[in-house]
Design a protein around this motif. Structure first.
Motif, PDB file in Angstrom:
ATOM      1  N   ASP A  75      77.816 115.750 -31.911  1.00 19.37           N
ATOM      2  CA  ASP A  75      79.204 115.452 -31.576  1.00 19.37           C
ATOM      3  C   ASP A  75      79.436 113.941 -31.569  1.00 19.37           C
ATOM      4  O   ASP A  75      80.249 113.428 -30.810  1.00 19.37           O
ATOM      5  CB  ASP A  75      79.572 116.061 -30.225  1.00 19.37           C
ATOM      6  CG  ASP A  75      78.710 115.530 -29.085  1.00 19.37           C
ATOM      7  OD1 ASP A  75      77.792 114.744 -29.360  1.00 19.37           O
ATOM      8  OD2 ASP A  75      78.984 115.905 -27.937  1.00 19.37           O
ATOM      9  N   ASN A  76      78.722 113.224 -32.460  1.00 18.14           N
ATOM     10  CA  ASN A  76      78.813 111.770 -32.435  1.00 18.14           C
ATOM     11  C   ASN A  76      80.118 111.227 -33.002  1.00 18.14           C
ATOM     12  O   ASN A  76      80.323 110.019 -33.022  1.00 18.14           O
ATOM     13  CB  ASN A  76      77.608 111.129 -33.138  1.00 18.14           C
ATOM     14  CG  ASN A  76      77.476 111.547 -34.601  1.00 18.14           C
ATOM     15  OD1 ASN A  76      78.374 112.150 -35.175  1.00 18.14           O
ATOM     16  ND2 ASN A  76      76.345 111.229 -35.193  1.00 18.14           N
ATOM     17  N   THR A  89      83.112 112.642 -31.916  1.00 14.77           N
ATOM     18  CA  THR A  89      84.140 113.140 -31.009  1.00 14.77           C
ATOM     19  C   THR A  89      85.161 112.050 -30.698  1.00 14.77           C
ATOM     20  O   THR A  89      84.797 110.912 -30.376  1.00 14.77           O
ATOM     21  CB  THR A  89      83.500 113.623 -29.698  1.00 14.77           C
ATOM     22  OG1 THR A  89      82.619 114.719 -29.998  1.00 14.77           O
ATOM     23  CG2 THR A  89      84.554 114.095 -28.714  1.00 14.77           C
ATOM     24  N   GLY A  90      86.444 112.402 -30.842  1.00 11.41           N
ATOM     25  CA  GLY A  90      87.519 111.448 -30.606  1.00 11.41           C
ATOM     26  C   GLY A  90      87.919 110.663 -31.833  1.00 11.41           C
ATOM     27  O   GLY A  90      88.935 109.960 -31.819  1.00 11.41           O
ATOM     28  N   LYS A  91      87.147 110.762 -32.920  1.00  9.39           N
ATOM     29  CA  LYS A  91      87.453 110.038 -34.149  1.00  9.39           C
ATOM     30  C   LYS A  91      88.418 110.845 -35.013  1.00  9.39           C
ATOM     31  O   LYS A  91      88.479 112.068 -34.943  1.00  9.39           O
ATOM     32  CB  LYS A  91      86.179 109.770 -34.954  1.00  9.39           C
ATOM     33  CG  LYS A  91      85.088 109.021 -34.192  1.00  9.39           C
ATOM     34  CD  LYS A  91      85.485 107.595 -33.901  1.00  9.39           C
ATOM     35  CE  LYS A  91      84.314 106.823 -33.293  1.00  9.39           C
ATOM     36  NZ  LYS A  91      84.691 105.426 -32.944  1.00  9.39           N
ATOM     37  N   ASN A 115      80.900 117.490 -36.517  1.00  9.14           N
ATOM     38  CA  ASN A 115      80.401 116.367 -35.714  1.00  9.14           C
ATOM     39  C   ASN A 115      81.428 115.871 -34.707  1.00  9.14           C
ATOM     40  O   ASN A 115      81.183 114.892 -34.021  1.00  9.14           O
ATOM     41  CB  ASN A 115      79.968 115.219 -36.620  1.00  9.14           C
ATOM     42  CG  ASN A 115      78.628 115.470 -37.269  1.00  9.14           C
ATOM     43  OD1 ASN A 115      78.155 116.594 -37.307  1.00  9.14           O
ATOM     44  ND2 ASN A 115      78.012 114.428 -37.795  1.00  9.14           N
ATOM     45  N   GLY A 116      82.593 116.531 -34.647  1.00  6.04           N
ATOM     46  CA  GLY A 116      83.549 116.220 -33.590  1.00  6.04           C
ATOM     47  C   GLY A 116      84.830 115.542 -34.010  1.00  6.04           C
ATOM     48  O   GLY A 116      85.732 115.347 -33.193  1.00  6.04           O
ATOM     49  N   ALA A 117      84.953 115.150 -35.290  1.00  8.50           N
ATOM     50  CA  ALA A 117      86.153 114.435 -35.730  1.00  8.50           C
ATOM     51  C   ALA A 117      87.327 115.388 -35.948  1.00  8.50           C
ATOM     52  O   ALA A 117      87.149 116.559 -36.298  1.00  8.50           O
ATOM     53  CB  ALA A 117      85.873 113.674 -37.029  1.00  8.50           C
ATOM     54  N   GLY A 163      86.145 123.499 -34.845  1.00 12.23           N
ATOM     55  CA  GLY A 163      86.562 122.138 -35.150  1.00 12.23           C
ATOM     56  C   GLY A 163      88.065 121.994 -35.203  1.00 12.23           C
ATOM     57  O   GLY A 163      88.817 122.952 -35.002  1.00 12.23           O
ATOM     58  N   LYS A 164      88.509 120.770 -35.519  1.00 14.76           N
ATOM     59  CA  LYS A 164      89.936 120.469 -35.571  1.00 14.76           C
ATOM     60  C   LYS A 164      90.260 119.815 -36.913  1.00 14.76           C
ATOM     61  O   LYS A 164      89.583 118.875 -37.325  1.00 14.76           O
ATOM     62  CB  LYS A 164      90.322 119.528 -34.425  1.00 14.76           C
ATOM     63  CG  LYS A 164      90.130 120.128 -33.036  1.00 14.76           C
ATOM     64  CD  LYS A 164      90.462 119.117 -31.944  1.00 14.76           C
ATOM     65  CE  LYS A 164      89.421 118.012 -31.895  1.00 14.76           C
ATOM     66  NZ  LYS A 164      89.664 117.070 -30.760  1.00 14.76           N
TER      67      LYS A 164
END
Length: 255
Positions: free
Chosen positions: A2-3, A5-7, A29-31, A56-57
């Motif tokens: 999840d490196n 996340t928030g990107k 990976n969280g993007a 995911g999003k």
């Protein structure tokens, strides 16, 4: 992992093939991933749905990058989606969209074919980057998808596609130096023989497949995930000290 996340990431040509694999990996990976498509809205919707199903999003944005107004259309659609999600910036820009008229040596290459490849493979990355630089976070990532064709002459003499990818390589190196003060890294990924829906017909020929494998040190045809994993690395914090380089992700083609 999840490196990311928030990107926020934009992947051009993200609805199919290598672009889809990249979009899926960045989302995993969280993007939050903007999946660009040129004409196949259904494929983009399928990619977005698959990412959502995997937890995911993502969202889709459409624009024909062959058209002069294509970058404007893409930026307007992206900004509208980001406003709706209250996201003021993007962090990762992947220039994956590409156009290749196969087996077009100089004797038969047309002006229209060449212009279309220039538009998608060179003009769009240059001016999309220009438009998005004010939104790109300091410390952000730009990754361009290049080709082994810039170092290996085509056996069939195809010339337009390698020329455009060579221009993209120069763009990447120059941009890396220019944006270094902002902590933004810019790197290229060289792609070799990779199995996608676009190469399926050629690789269905057993003679062509055998020749392709024989030219590759690792003894197989590449998979879209091979490329996506490399892009995810370059987009991550682990690649913070890498810029202006071209990562060969070809399995060792014609070493």
């Amino acid at each position: 992992m999840d490196n990311l996340t928030g990107k926020v990431a934009l992947v051009t040509g993200g609805s199919r093939g290598i672009g889809r694999a990249i979009a899926e990996r960045l989302a995993r990976n969280g993007a939050l991933v903007a999946v660009h498509y040129g004409s196949n809205e259904a494929a983009a919707a399928e990619t977005v749905a698959g990412i959502a199903a995997d937890g995911g999003k993502a969202f889709a944005v459409g624009a024909d990058l062959r058209a002069v107004e294509g970058v404007d259309v893409l930026v307007a659609a992206l900004e509208e989606e980001l406003r709706a999600r209250r996201k003021p910036a993007i962090d990762i820009l992947v220039h994956n969209a590409g156009l290749n008229f196969m087996a077009r040596p100089i004797e038969v290459l047309t002006v229209d074919e060449f212009d279309q490849m220039i538009a998608v493979n060179v003009r769009a990355p240059v001016f999309l980057t220009q438009r998005l630089l004010p939104r790109l976070s300091d410390g952000g990532r730009i990754v361009t998808i290049s080709s082994v064709a810039t170092r290996v002459a085509s056996s069939g003499g195809s010339i337009g596609y390698p020329l455009t990818k060579g221009a993209l390589d120069v763009f990447s190196r120059t941009l890396a130096k220019h944006l270094g003060a902002r902590g933004i890294t810019v790197n290229a990924v060289a792609v070799g023989f990779t199995r996608t829906d676009m190469t399926a017909e050629a690789l269905a020929d057993p003679v062509h497949l055998a020749r392709t494998i024989d030219q590759t040190a690792l003894g197989r045809v590449g998979r879209a995930q091979d490329i996506a994993d490399a892009v995810a690395f370059l987009a991550s914090e682990d690649a913070r000290w890498i810029t202006g380089t071209k990562l060969d992700v070809t399995g060792g083609v014609n070493l």
